[in-house]
Enzyme design. Structure first.
Site, PDB file in Angstrom:
ATOM      1  N   HIS A  75       2.501   7.660  -5.869  1.00 43.97           N
ATOM      2  CA  HIS A  75       1.324   8.284  -6.249  1.00 43.97           C
ATOM      3  C   HIS A  75       1.538   9.615  -6.516  1.00 43.97           C
ATOM      4  O   HIS A  75       0.825  10.371  -7.499  1.00 43.97           O
ATOM      5  CB  HIS A  75       0.284   8.079  -5.085  1.00 43.97           C
ATOM      6  CG  HIS A  75       0.728   8.544  -3.747  1.00 43.97           C
ATOM      7  ND1 HIS A  75       0.161   9.042  -2.927  1.00 43.97           N
ATOM      8  CD2 HIS A  75       2.075   8.537  -3.396  1.00 43.97           C
ATOM      9  CE1 HIS A  75       0.634   9.231  -1.937  1.00 43.97           C
ATOM     10  NE2 HIS A  75       2.004   8.906  -2.062  1.00 43.97           N
ATOM     11  N   ARG A  76       2.424  10.288  -5.759  1.00 48.20           N
ATOM     12  CA  ARG A  76       2.484  11.839  -5.918  1.00 48.20           C
ATOM     13  C   ARG A  76       3.225  12.327  -7.226  1.00 48.20           C
ATOM     14  O   ARG A  76       3.039  13.365  -8.154  1.00 48.20           O
ATOM     15  CB  ARG A  76       3.564  12.569  -4.902  1.00 48.20           C
ATOM     16  CG  ARG A  76       2.574  12.224  -3.359  1.00 48.20           C
ATOM     17  CD  ARG A  76       2.776  13.171  -2.473  1.00 48.20           C
ATOM     18  NE  ARG A  76       1.960  12.710  -1.151  1.00 48.20           N
ATOM     19  CZ  ARG A  76       0.770  12.674  -0.991  1.00 48.20           C
ATOM     20  NH1 ARG A  76       0.105  13.391  -1.845  1.00 48.20           N
ATOM     21  NH2 ARG A  76       0.299  12.155   0.184  1.00 48.20           N
ATOM     22  N   LYS A 121      -2.940   4.894  -3.496  1.00 48.07           N
ATOM     23  CA  LYS A 121      -2.485   5.043  -2.373  1.00 48.07           C
ATOM     24  C   LYS A 121      -3.239   6.019  -1.244  1.00 48.07           C
ATOM     25  O   LYS A 121      -3.305   5.901  -0.088  1.00 48.07           O
ATOM     26  CB  LYS A 121      -1.049   5.236  -2.383  1.00 48.07           C
ATOM     27  CG  LYS A 121      -0.050   5.275  -0.963  1.00 48.07           C
ATOM     28  CD  LYS A 121       1.334   5.337  -1.238  1.00 48.07           C
ATOM     29  CE  LYS A 121       2.168   5.056  -0.028  1.00 48.07           C
ATOM     30  NZ  LYS A 121       2.253   5.916   1.268  1.00 48.07           N
ATOM     31  N   ASP A 141      -3.694   3.046   1.613  1.00 51.08           N
ATOM     32  CA  ASP A 141      -2.969   3.188   2.982  1.00 51.08           C
ATOM     33  C   ASP A 141      -3.868   3.126   4.105  1.00 51.08           C
ATOM     34  O   ASP A 141      -3.664   2.278   5.005  1.00 51.08           O
ATOM     35  CB  ASP A 141      -1.993   4.510   2.943  1.00 51.08           C
ATOM     36  CG  ASP A 141      -0.868   4.215   2.092  1.00 51.08           C
ATOM     37  OD1 ASP A 141      -0.614   3.037   1.328  1.00 51.08           O
ATOM     38  OD2 ASP A 141       0.051   5.124   2.330  1.00 51.08           O
ATOM     39  N   ASN A 151       3.147   0.000   1.029  1.00 45.31           N
ATOM     40  CA  ASN A 151       4.198   0.879   1.258  1.00 45.31           C
ATOM     41  C   ASN A 151       3.806   2.293   2.130  1.00 45.31           C
ATOM     42  O   ASN A 151       4.144   3.374   1.650  1.00 45.31           O
ATOM     43  CB  ASN A 151       4.868   1.399  -0.265  1.00 45.31           C
ATOM     44  CG  ASN A 151       6.183   2.224   0.050  1.00 45.31           C
ATOM     45  OD1 ASN A 151       6.739   2.214   0.958  1.00 45.31           O
ATOM     46  ND2 ASN A 151       6.485   2.867  -1.202  1.00 45.31           N
ATOM     47  N   GLU A 181       8.280   7.373  -0.780  1.00 42.95           N
ATOM     48  CA  GLU A 181       7.846   6.077  -1.689  1.00 42.95           C
ATOM     49  C   GLU A 181       8.960   5.599  -2.481  1.00 42.95           C
ATOM     50  O   GLU A 181       9.069   4.452  -3.101  1.00 42.95           O
ATOM     51  CB  GLU A 181       6.502   6.375  -2.451  1.00 42.95           C
ATOM     52  CG  GLU A 181       5.373   6.187  -1.648  1.00 42.95           C
ATOM     53  CD  GLU A 181       4.967   7.514  -0.911  1.00 42.95           C
ATOM     54  OE1 GLU A 181       5.929   8.154  -0.206  1.00 42.95           O
ATOM     55  OE2 GLU A 181       3.848   7.759  -0.072  1.00 42.95           O
ATOM     56  N   ASP A 186       5.753  16.592   1.127  1.00 43.57           N
ATOM     57  CA  ASP A 186       4.694  15.958   0.011  1.00 43.57           C
ATOM     58  C   ASP A 186       4.419  16.952  -1.024  1.00 43.57           C
ATOM     59  O   ASP A 186       3.894  16.614  -2.177  1.00 43.57           O
ATOM     60  CB  ASP A 186       3.754  15.314   0.790  1.00 43.57           C
ATOM     61  CG  ASP A 186       3.900  14.344   1.669  1.00 43.57           C
ATOM     62  OD1 ASP A 186       5.116  13.877   1.520  1.00 43.57           O
ATOM     63  OD2 ASP A 186       2.970  13.833   2.489  1.00 43.57           O
TER      64      ASP A 186
HETATM   65  O1  LIG Z   1       2.750  11.784   9.362  1.00 42.58           O
HETATM   66  C1  LIG Z   1       2.442  11.654   8.480  1.00 42.58           C
HETATM   67  O2  LIG Z   1       1.035  11.754   8.156  1.00 42.58           O
HETATM   68  C2  LIG Z   1       3.176  12.125   7.441  1.00 42.58           C
HETATM   69  C3  LIG Z   1       4.465  12.589   7.600  1.00 42.58           C
HETATM   70  C4  LIG Z   1       5.338  12.984   6.432  1.00 42.58           C
HETATM   71  O3  LIG Z   1       6.460  12.115   6.545  1.00 42.58           O
HETATM   72  P1  LIG Z   1       7.805  12.548   7.230  1.00 42.58           P
HETATM   73  O4  LIG Z   1       7.755  12.978   8.668  1.00 42.58           O
HETATM   74  O5  LIG Z   1       8.489  10.988   7.115  1.00 42.58           O
HETATM   75  O6  LIG Z   1       8.496  13.458   6.354  1.00 42.58           O
HETATM   76  C5  LIG Z   1       4.685  12.975   5.252  1.00 42.58           C
HETATM   77  O7  LIG Z   1       5.592  13.054   4.115  1.00 42.58           O
HETATM   78  C6  LIG Z   1       3.875  11.716   5.069  1.00 42.58           C
HETATM   79  O8  LIG Z   1       3.158  11.716   3.786  1.00 42.58           O
HETATM   80  C7  LIG Z   1       2.719  11.923   6.012  1.00 42.58           C
HETATM   81  C1  LIG Z   2       5.325   9.897   1.806  1.00 46.13           C
HETATM   82  C2  LIG Z   2       4.093   9.632   1.951  1.00 46.13           C
HETATM   83  O1  LIG Z   2       3.322   8.516   2.632  1.00 46.13           O
HETATM   84  P1  LIG Z   2       4.204   7.387   3.756  1.00 46.13           P
HETATM   85  O2  LIG Z   2       5.128   8.099   4.056  1.00 46.13           O
HETATM   86  O3  LIG Z   2       3.008   7.304   4.505  1.00 46.13           O
HETATM   87  O4  LIG Z   2       4.286   6.338   2.806  1.00 46.13           O
HETATM   88  C3  LIG Z   2       3.089  10.453   0.970  1.00 46.13           C
HETATM   89  O5  LIG Z   2       1.731  10.260   1.109  1.00 46.13           O
HETATM   90  O6  LIG Z   2       3.710  11.142   0.205  1.00 46.13           O
END
Ligand SMILES: O=C(O)C1=C[C@@H](OP(=O)(O)O)[C@@H](O)[C@H](O)C1
Ligand SMILES: C=C(OP(=O)(O)O)C(=O)O
Length: 432
Positions: free
Chosen positions: A385-386, A411, A50, A92, A341, A313
């Site tokens: 990934h999670r 990712k 990413d 993604n 994801e 997450d």
């Molecule tokens: O701003 C960020 O770095 C993130 C915000 C979160 O998303 P949401 O705000 O859509 O919940 C999280 O789930 C994502 O992995 C990373």
């Molecule tokens: C939701 C996630 O990432 P992103 O929204 O950046 O794809 C994640 O890393 O769990």
């Protein structure tokens, strides 16, 4: 399709490791240094899929990266990304795609097209697109209104008060905060309703401050002063979400201790709250001086009820803990898990059921009835990934499990499998 078979881990006493850096903080530092005037240095960036996709997209708009031993030197575009008719792929990467969309709305030149994997095209973008359009950005949705792929044209953004819903994704708010200083009179953002994943917005404010911009916050209002980021040195700490998988091991196995040598007990990342949640399951947590954390445990985790509104997450990790805990675990407060994801509530419910764990799906979470008898199964990972990492950890106890498409961990955690395999080093008969 590639598959990784994981056998239960028979011997486990004590294990220590170091983790890769934070995905969220690396991506914030990339945007701030890309917009800044002059050379910044990002030390220990996360070099996973990413942030590398975001870095390539930034390069295409004129940001210059020079790789050094400990990170990158970044020469920013001084608030003017160049739009040169390129077509940029963001996989993604929800965070990167939303940040980059706002960033490119500041652009000069022609246009750029942004696209990604099919799932990125399904994930919500509409509140951010509408907010940017209300600031005079010119954005065309190329297939479906409110979704990627998009074409972003040069536009002269003006300062208006923008309103955004807080319950879809905090990434929209972070994206607007990050460009706010570059609008002629700064920016005022109002959040409608509750703000979900608020801790991620706090992480954005913290990185912006490290790059010299202080945002004023009054309940649901953010005032971003006009200005610019100062070129800075920023060191990225170890990732709290990645930490959760390894920190969960003593509780999953019902024994032993894990030490994460480079994880700061006091980090303000959203998922550092996991250290508290572990204690609720009955685990013991200890900071190590000057840096590091140890989790140890003996017995069976106790079930509980957990609101994941600000730490979505952690849901897959919390779900596997619920699967081995004694009693009924309720994970709730996180309807936004359905936009990740994959729809993570549905995916985790389906895969836990496959191994014989009783679950009940909620609109905003999952009820899990913990057990200690599991069926061998093949786990679908939905390119998430999670899900892959959480079920790999569960397999240490509930295996054999086969994890489909294990490479999807790239990712956020490219060396996950390498670190995972080291868990078997004490017992060479337990091979993957
Ligand atoms: O701003 C960020 O770095 C993130 C915000 C979160 O998303 P949401 O705000 O859509 O919940 C999280 O789930 C994502 O992995 C990373
Ligand atoms: C939701 C996630 O990432 P992103 O929204 O950046 O794809 C994640 O890393 O769990």
């Amino acid at each position: 399709m590639e598959i990784k078979k994981i056998l239960p881990l028979k011997k486990f006493y004590r294990h220590s490791l170091k983790l890769p850096s934070s995905k969220s903080l690396t991506q914030r530092a990339l945007i701030c240094s890309a917009l800044a005037r002059g050379s910044s240095f990002i030390k220990n960036p996360l070099l996973s899929e990413d942030p590398l996709l975001l870095k390539s997209a930034l390069e295409a708009t004129g940001v210059i990266f020079e790789g050094k031993e400990e990170g990158f030197e970044v020469k920013g575009v001084e608030g003017f990304p160049r739009l040169n008719k390129s077509k940029l792929y963001l996989g993604n990467n929800g965070t990167g795609a939303r940040f980059f969309l706002a960033y490119s709305a500041l652009g000069k030149g022609d246009w750029i097209d942004l696209y990604g994997k099919e799932r990125l095209h399904e994930r919500p973008m509409s509140p951010l697109i509408s907010a940017l359009r209300s600031l005079s950005a010119k954005i065309d949705c190329l297939e479906q209104e409110g979704h990627f792929p998009v074409r972003v044209y040069e536009g002269n953004l003006r300062s208006e008060r923008v309103s955004l819903p807080g319950y879809v994704s905090s990434q929209f708010i972070s994206a607007l905060l990050l460009i706010g200083p570059y609008l002629p009179l700064g920016l005022e953002i109002a959040i409608e309703g509750e703000l979900f994943s608020k801790s991620y917005v706090d992480m954005t404010l913290e990185v912006m401050e490290r790059f010299g911009v202080k945002v004023e916050v009054k309940s649901n209002l953010f005032y971003i002063p006009q200005g610019s980021f100062k070129a800075s040195i920023y060191e990225v700490p170890a990732d709290a979400s990645s930490a959760s998988y390894f920190l969960a091991i003593p509780l999953i196995l019902g024994k032993g201790s894990i030490i994460i040598e480079n994880f700061d007990y006091y980090t303000k990342q959203a998922d550092s709250v996991f250290l508290e949640l572990i204690k609720d399951f009955g685990g013991m947590v200890r900071p190590i001086d000057p840096i590091g954390v140890e989790v140890f445990f003996e017995g069976r985790p106790k079930a509980g009820s957990f609101n994941l509104r600000d730490c979505p997450d952690l849901f897959p990790t919390m779900a596997i803990l619920g699967a081995v805990a004694e009693g009924r675990t309720v994970l709730y407060g996180a309807p936004h898990l359905r936009y990740k994801e994959t729809d993570r509530i549905k995916a985790v419910a389906t895969e836990l059921s496959k191994i014989g764990v009783k679950v009940e799906e909620l609109p905003d979470g999952l009820i899990i009835y913990g057990g200690d008898n599991f069926n061998p199964a093949r786990i679908e990972t939905y390119d998430d990934h999670r899900i892959a990492m959480a079920f790999a950890i569960l397999a240490l106890k509930a295996g054999p499990l086969e994890i489909e498409n294990p490479d999807c961990v790239a990712k956020s955690f490219p060396n996950f499998w390498e670190l995972f395999e080291q868990l078997y080093a004490e017992d060479p008969s337990d091979r993957l």
